[in-house]
Design a protein around this motif. Structure first.
Motif, PDB file in Angstrom:
ATOM      1  N   GLY A  18       5.439   5.483 -18.171  1.00  0.00           N
ATOM      2  CA  GLY A  18       5.397   5.303 -16.728  1.00  0.00           C
ATOM      3  C   GLY A  18       6.392   4.263 -16.273  1.00  0.00           C
ATOM      4  O   GLY A  18       6.919   3.499 -17.065  1.00  0.00           O
ATOM      5  N   LEU A  19       6.646   4.274 -15.008  1.00  0.00           N
ATOM      6  CA  LEU A  19       7.526   3.277 -14.410  1.00  0.00           C
ATOM      7  C   LEU A  19       6.841   2.555 -13.253  1.00  0.00           C
ATOM      8  O   LEU A  19       7.454   1.742 -12.584  1.00  0.00           O
ATOM      9  N   SER A  20       5.580   2.870 -13.015  1.00  0.00           N
ATOM     10  CA  SER A  20       4.857   2.252 -11.905  1.00  0.00           C
ATOM     11  C   SER A  20       4.585   0.781 -12.180  1.00  0.00           C
ATOM     12  O   SER A  20       4.316   0.389 -13.310  1.00  0.00           O
ATOM     13  N   ILE A  21       4.633  -0.005 -11.122  1.00  0.00           N
ATOM     14  CA  ILE A  21       4.277  -1.418 -11.186  1.00  0.00           C
ATOM     15  C   ILE A  21       2.887  -1.555 -10.590  1.00  0.00           C
ATOM     16  O   ILE A  21       2.619  -1.038  -9.501  1.00  0.00           O
ATOM     17  N   ALA A  22       2.003  -2.239 -11.293  1.00  0.00           N
ATOM     18  CA  ALA A  22       0.633  -2.425 -10.813  1.00  0.00           C
ATOM     19  C   ALA A  22       0.649  -3.271  -9.541  1.00  0.00           C
ATOM     20  O   ALA A  22       1.112  -4.409  -9.551  1.00  0.00           O
ATOM     21  N   ALA A  29       0.841  -1.207   0.000  1.00  0.00           N
ATOM     22  CA  ALA A  29       0.000   0.000   0.000  1.00  0.00           C
ATOM     23  C   ALA A  29       0.876   1.256   0.000  1.00  0.00           C
ATOM     24  O   ALA A  29       0.579   2.235  -0.705  1.00  0.00           O
ATOM     25  N   ILE A  30       1.956   1.232   0.766  1.00  0.00           N
ATOM     26  CA  ILE A  30       2.896   2.361   0.786  1.00  0.00           C
ATOM     27  C   ILE A  30       3.498   2.551  -0.602  1.00  0.00           C
ATOM     28  O   ILE A  30       3.547   3.665  -1.137  1.00  0.00           O
ATOM     29  N   LEU A  31       3.951   1.463  -1.217  1.00  0.00           N
ATOM     30  CA  LEU A  31       4.549   1.541  -2.549  1.00  0.00           C
ATOM     31  C   LEU A  31       3.563   2.068  -3.581  1.00  0.00           C
ATOM     32  O   LEU A  31       3.929   2.864  -4.455  1.00  0.00           O
ATOM     33  N   GLN A  32       2.328   1.627  -3.468  1.00  0.00           N
ATOM     34  CA  GLN A  32       1.293   2.080  -4.399  1.00  0.00           C
ATOM     35  C   GLN A  32       1.144   3.607  -4.324  1.00  0.00           C
ATOM     36  O   GLN A  32       1.065   4.281  -5.344  1.00  0.00           O
ATOM     37  N   ILE A  33       1.135   4.152  -3.135  1.00  0.00           N
ATOM     38  CA  ILE A  33       1.004   5.604  -2.945  1.00  0.00           C
ATOM     39  C   ILE A  33       2.263   6.322  -3.432  1.00  0.00           C
ATOM     40  O   ILE A  33       2.177   7.328  -4.157  1.00  0.00           O
ATOM     41  N   LEU A  34       3.424   5.823  -3.061  1.00  0.00           N
ATOM     42  CA  LEU A  34       4.678   6.483  -3.443  1.00  0.00           C
ATOM     43  C   LEU A  34       4.920   6.465  -4.948  1.00  0.00           C
ATOM     44  O   LEU A  34       5.532   7.384  -5.491  1.00  0.00           O
ATOM     45  N   GLN A  35       4.443   5.430  -5.641  1.00  0.00           N
ATOM     46  CA  GLN A  35       4.599   5.385  -7.094  1.00  0.00           C
ATOM     47  C   GLN A  35       3.802   6.489  -7.780  1.00  0.00           C
ATOM     48  O   GLN A  35       4.183   6.964  -8.837  1.00  0.00           O
ATOM     49  N   LYS A  36       2.702   6.899  -7.171  1.00  0.00           N
ATOM     50  CA  LYS A  36       1.899   7.988  -7.739  1.00  0.00           C
ATOM     51  C   LYS A  36       2.516   9.337  -7.415  1.00  0.00           C
ATOM     52  O   LYS A  36       2.524  10.246  -8.238  1.00  0.00           O
ATOM     53  N   ASP A  37       3.020   9.486  -6.169  1.00  0.00           N
ATOM     54  CA  ASP A  37       3.634  10.749  -5.752  1.00  0.00           C
ATOM     55  C   ASP A  37       4.545  10.474  -4.564  1.00  0.00           C
ATOM     56  O   ASP A  37       4.071  10.305  -3.442  1.00  0.00           O
ATOM     57  N   ASN A  38       5.849  10.454  -4.815  1.00  0.00           N
ATOM     58  CA  ASN A  38       6.765  10.117  -3.724  1.00  0.00           C
ATOM     59  C   ASN A  38       6.980  11.275  -2.752  1.00  0.00           C
ATOM     60  O   ASN A  38       7.748  11.150  -1.813  1.00  0.00           O
ATOM     61  N   LYS A  39       6.284  12.384  -2.979  1.00  0.00           N
ATOM     62  CA  LYS A  39       6.342  13.495  -2.032  1.00  0.00           C
ATOM     63  C   LYS A  39       5.157  13.474  -1.063  1.00  0.00           C
ATOM     64  O   LYS A  39       4.994  14.389  -0.261  1.00  0.00           O
ATOM     65  N   THR A  40       4.344  12.430  -1.125  1.00  0.00           N
ATOM     66  CA  THR A  40       3.213  12.310  -0.211  1.00  0.00           C
ATOM     67  C   THR A  40       3.743  12.250   1.216  1.00  0.00           C
ATOM     68  O   THR A  40       4.600  11.415   1.530  1.00  0.00           O
ATOM     69  N   PRO A  41       3.261  13.131   2.090  1.00  0.00           N
ATOM     70  CA  PRO A  41       3.743  13.118   3.481  1.00  0.00           C
ATOM     71  C   PRO A  41       3.467  11.761   4.150  1.00  0.00           C
ATOM     72  O   PRO A  41       2.426  11.144   3.926  1.00  0.00           O
ATOM     73  N   GLN A  42       4.409  11.346   4.967  1.00  0.00           N
ATOM     74  CA  GLN A  42       4.267  10.055   5.627  1.00  0.00           C
ATOM     75  C   GLN A  42       3.037  10.006   6.533  1.00  0.00           C
ATOM     76  O   GLN A  42       2.409   8.964   6.664  1.00  0.00           O
ATOM     77  N   ARG A  43       2.677  11.129   7.128  1.00  0.00           N
ATOM     78  CA  ARG A  43       1.473  11.138   7.970  1.00  0.00           C
ATOM     79  C   ARG A  43       0.212  10.906   7.123  1.00  0.00           C
ATOM     80  O   ARG A  43      -0.724  10.248   7.572  1.00  0.00           O
ATOM     81  N   SER A  44       0.210  11.399   5.876  1.00  0.00           N
ATOM     82  CA  SER A  44      -0.932  11.161   4.978  1.00  0.00           C
ATOM     83  C   SER A  44      -1.000   9.698   4.584  1.00  0.00           C
ATOM     84  O   SER A  44      -2.085   9.104   4.537  1.00  0.00           O
ATOM     85  N   ILE A  45       0.151   9.114   4.301  1.00  0.00           N
ATOM     86  CA  ILE A  45       0.198   7.680   3.971  1.00  0.00           C
ATOM     87  C   ILE A  45      -0.308   6.880   5.163  1.00  0.00           C
ATOM     88  O   ILE A  45      -1.116   5.956   5.005  1.00  0.00           O
ATOM     89  N   ALA A  46       0.149   7.246   6.351  1.00  0.00           N
ATOM     90  CA  ALA A  46      -0.245   6.543   7.574  1.00  0.00           C
ATOM     91  C   ALA A  46      -1.762   6.563   7.758  1.00  0.00           C
ATOM     92  O   ALA A  46      -2.357   5.533   8.097  1.00  0.00           O
TER      93      ALA A  46
END
Length: 168
Positions: A156-160, A18-35
């Motif tokens: 793209g470079l994202s992995i599904a 789930a973390i990887l899925q979010i970071l692949q879209k935007d690796n600047k997503t704050p960790q608190r938002s991911i959490a």
């Protein structure tokens, strides 16, 4: 990125995916938002990201640049066929492809050709210079074939990933 990838199984759970899925879209997503999205604490997300970086699961955090905005208008796919695959000449060829800044991606493949390259250049004159440097100057290159792109339909470079299906 490394040129060799470990065949070892890396254990990733649904939170990691789930973390990887979010970071692949935007690796600047704050960790608190991911959490908040995945149901962990921010420190737990931070630890998991650090662990995945150390394991080599997360290879790099980069900015993806639109080539036309920096006047790199021409994208070319190149098939390269070698005369032979002796280790020394093969390794030297791999190294020359990997070190060429115009080569965005390089794949050693099965089939009728040995390598497929993705090349981005400003002009056809730049591509001509690259072919002279990488292919004509390399006595082990038997032939190469170029495919100049007309339009970038999807890049793209994202992995599904599906955290609910991929792991428990």
């Amino acid at each position: 990125m490394t040129d060799k990838h470990s065949a070892e199984a890396v254990e990733l759970d649904r939170f990691d995916l789930a973390i990887l899925q979010i970071l692949q879209k935007d690796n600047k997503t704050p960790q608190r938002s991911i959490a908040e999205v995945i149901g962990l604490s921010a420190p737990a997300v931070q630890r998991r990201i650090k662990r995945m970086e150390e394991m080599g699961t997360i290879v790099a955090n980069v900015a993806v640049v639109e080539p036309s905005h920096v006047r790199h208008e021409i994208t070319v796919f190149v098939e390269v066929e070698m005369h032979n695959e002796f280790a020394a000449t093969h390794d030297a060829t791999r190294k020359s492809f990997a070190e060429a800044p115009e080569v965005q991606q390089c794949y050693y493949v099965t089939g009728e050709v040995d390598f497929i390259l993705l090349v981005v250049v400003r002009t056809m004159a730049d591509y001509d210079a690259l072919t002279r440097r990488l292919f004509f100057a390399n006595k082990n290159v038997k032939r190469f074939r170029s495919f100049v792109t007309m339009d970038r339909v999807k890049v793209g470079l994202s992995i599904a990933l599906d955290p609910k299906r991929d792991r428990s």
